[in-house]
Scaffold this motif. Structure first.
Motif: not given
Length: 120
Positions: A72-87
Protein backbone atom coordinates in the motif's frame (compact mmCIF):
# COMPACT_ATOMS: atom_id res chain seq x y z
CA UNK A 1 -18.84 8.08 0.76
CA UNK A 2 -16.33 5.27 0.50
CA UNK A 3 -15.21 4.51 -3.04
CA UNK A 4 -12.88 1.72 -4.07
CA UNK A 5 -11.87 1.38 -7.71
CA UNK A 6 -9.86 -1.61 -8.85
CA UNK A 7 -7.77 -1.68 -12.02
CA UNK A 8 -5.00 -3.64 -13.67
CA UNK A 9 -6.80 -6.85 -14.50
CA UNK A 10 -6.57 -8.52 -17.85
CA UNK A 11 -5.33 -11.59 -19.66
CA UNK A 12 -2.07 -13.21 -18.62
CA UNK A 13 -0.34 -16.42 -19.63
CA UNK A 14 0.39 -19.13 -17.08
CA UNK A 15 3.60 -18.18 -15.32
CA UNK A 16 3.04 -14.53 -16.11
CA UNK A 17 2.44 -11.52 -13.91
CA UNK A 18 -0.13 -8.82 -13.34
CA UNK A 19 -0.30 -5.92 -10.91
CA UNK A 20 -3.68 -4.89 -9.55
CA UNK A 21 -4.35 -1.48 -8.05
CA UNK A 22 -7.18 -0.24 -5.85
CA UNK A 23 -7.67 3.50 -5.51
CA UNK A 24 -9.56 4.56 -2.39
CA UNK A 25 -11.43 7.73 -1.44
CA UNK A 26 -14.03 8.95 1.02
CA UNK A 27 -12.29 7.86 4.23
CA UNK A 28 -9.00 8.25 6.10
CA UNK A 29 -7.13 5.60 4.16
CA UNK A 30 -4.15 5.31 6.49
CA UNK A 31 -6.39 4.36 9.42
CA UNK A 32 -7.84 1.20 7.92
CA UNK A 33 -6.59 -2.20 6.85
CA UNK A 34 -7.36 -3.36 3.34
CA UNK A 35 -7.85 -6.70 1.68
CA UNK A 36 -8.03 -8.42 -1.68
CA UNK A 37 -10.50 -11.19 -2.34
CA UNK A 38 -11.54 -13.04 -5.48
CA UNK A 39 -14.45 -14.94 -6.91
CA UNK A 40 -14.19 -17.43 -9.74
CA UNK A 41 -17.24 -18.33 -11.84
CA UNK A 42 -19.53 -20.67 -9.94
CA UNK A 43 -17.48 -20.43 -6.74
CA UNK A 44 -17.71 -18.52 -3.50
CA UNK A 45 -15.70 -15.50 -2.46
CA UNK A 46 -12.13 -16.41 -1.53
CA UNK A 47 -10.03 -14.15 0.68
CA UNK A 48 -6.60 -13.59 -0.89
CA UNK A 49 -4.57 -11.17 1.22
CA UNK A 50 -4.75 -8.41 3.81
CA UNK A 51 -2.55 -5.56 4.93
CA UNK A 52 -2.54 -3.54 8.15
CA UNK A 53 -3.32 0.16 8.02
CA UNK A 54 0.34 1.19 8.23
CA UNK A 55 1.61 -1.54 5.91
CA UNK A 56 3.61 -3.10 8.73
CA UNK A 57 2.27 -6.58 8.11
CA UNK A 58 0.57 -8.59 5.41
CA UNK A 59 -1.23 -11.91 5.46
CA UNK A 60 -1.93 -14.28 2.60
CA UNK A 61 -4.06 -17.27 1.73
CA UNK A 62 -2.04 -20.46 1.35
CA UNK A 63 -3.10 -20.65 -2.29
CA UNK A 64 -1.18 -17.47 -3.17
CA UNK A 65 1.59 -17.35 -0.56
CA UNK A 66 4.97 -16.89 -2.18
CA UNK A 67 3.46 -15.77 -5.49
CA UNK A 68 1.40 -12.69 -4.60
CA UNK A 69 2.57 -9.57 -2.76
CA UNK A 70 0.22 -6.98 -1.33
CA UNK A 71 1.41 -3.45 -0.59
CA UNK A 72 0.00 0.00 0.00
CA UNK A 73 0.91 3.63 -0.54
CA UNK A 74 -0.85 5.71 2.08
CA UNK A 75 0.23 8.94 0.40
CA UNK A 76 -1.57 7.85 -2.79
CA UNK A 77 -4.53 6.13 -1.06
CA UNK A 78 -3.82 3.01 -3.08
CA UNK A 79 -3.27 -0.67 -2.44
CA UNK A 80 -1.60 -3.04 -4.84
CA UNK A 81 -1.51 -6.74 -5.50
CA UNK A 82 1.52 -7.96 -7.41
CA UNK A 83 0.68 -11.37 -8.84
CA UNK A 84 3.53 -13.52 -10.14
CA UNK A 85 3.72 -17.11 -11.36
CA UNK A 86 0.07 -16.94 -12.28
CA UNK A 87 -1.91 -20.15 -12.67
CA UNK A 88 -5.19 -20.79 -14.53
CA UNK A 89 -6.86 -21.30 -11.16
CA UNK A 90 -6.05 -17.67 -10.30
CA UNK A 91 -8.63 -16.59 -12.89
CA UNK A 92 -11.37 -14.68 -11.07
CA UNK A 93 -12.94 -11.32 -10.42
CA UNK A 94 -10.67 -9.60 -7.90
CA UNK A 95 -12.10 -7.20 -5.34
CA UNK A 96 -10.49 -4.88 -2.86
CA UNK A 97 -12.23 -4.08 0.39
CA UNK A 98 -11.85 -1.70 3.30
CA UNK A 99 -11.63 -3.14 6.80
CA UNK A 100 -13.60 -1.83 9.76
CA UNK A 101 -10.40 -1.01 11.69
CA UNK A 102 -6.59 -1.10 11.50
CA UNK A 103 -6.36 -4.90 11.26
CA UNK A 104 -7.39 -6.93 8.19
CA UNK A 105 -10.35 -8.76 9.73
CA UNK A 106 -13.93 -7.61 9.13
CA UNK A 107 -14.74 -5.57 6.03
CA UNK A 108 -17.45 -3.04 5.29
CA UNK A 109 -16.92 -1.64 1.79
CA UNK A 110 -16.10 -3.34 -1.49
CA UNK A 111 -15.12 -2.23 -4.96
CA UNK A 112 -16.68 -3.40 -8.22
CA UNK A 113 -13.84 -5.75 -9.09
CA UNK A 114 -11.35 -6.25 -11.90
CA UNK A 115 -11.24 -9.40 -14.00
CA UNK A 116 -8.13 -11.54 -14.15
CA UNK A 117 -7.92 -14.35 -16.70
CA UNK A 118 -4.95 -16.69 -16.84
CA UNK A 119 -4.89 -18.71 -20.01
CA UNK A 120 -2.55 -19.74 -22.80
Amino acid sequence: QVQLVESGGGLAQPGGSLRLSCSASGFTFSSFAMTWARQAPGKGLEWVSGIYNDGSATVYADSVKGRFTMSRDNAQNTVYLQMNSLKPEDSALYYCAKAKAYAPKEYDSWGQGTQVTVSS
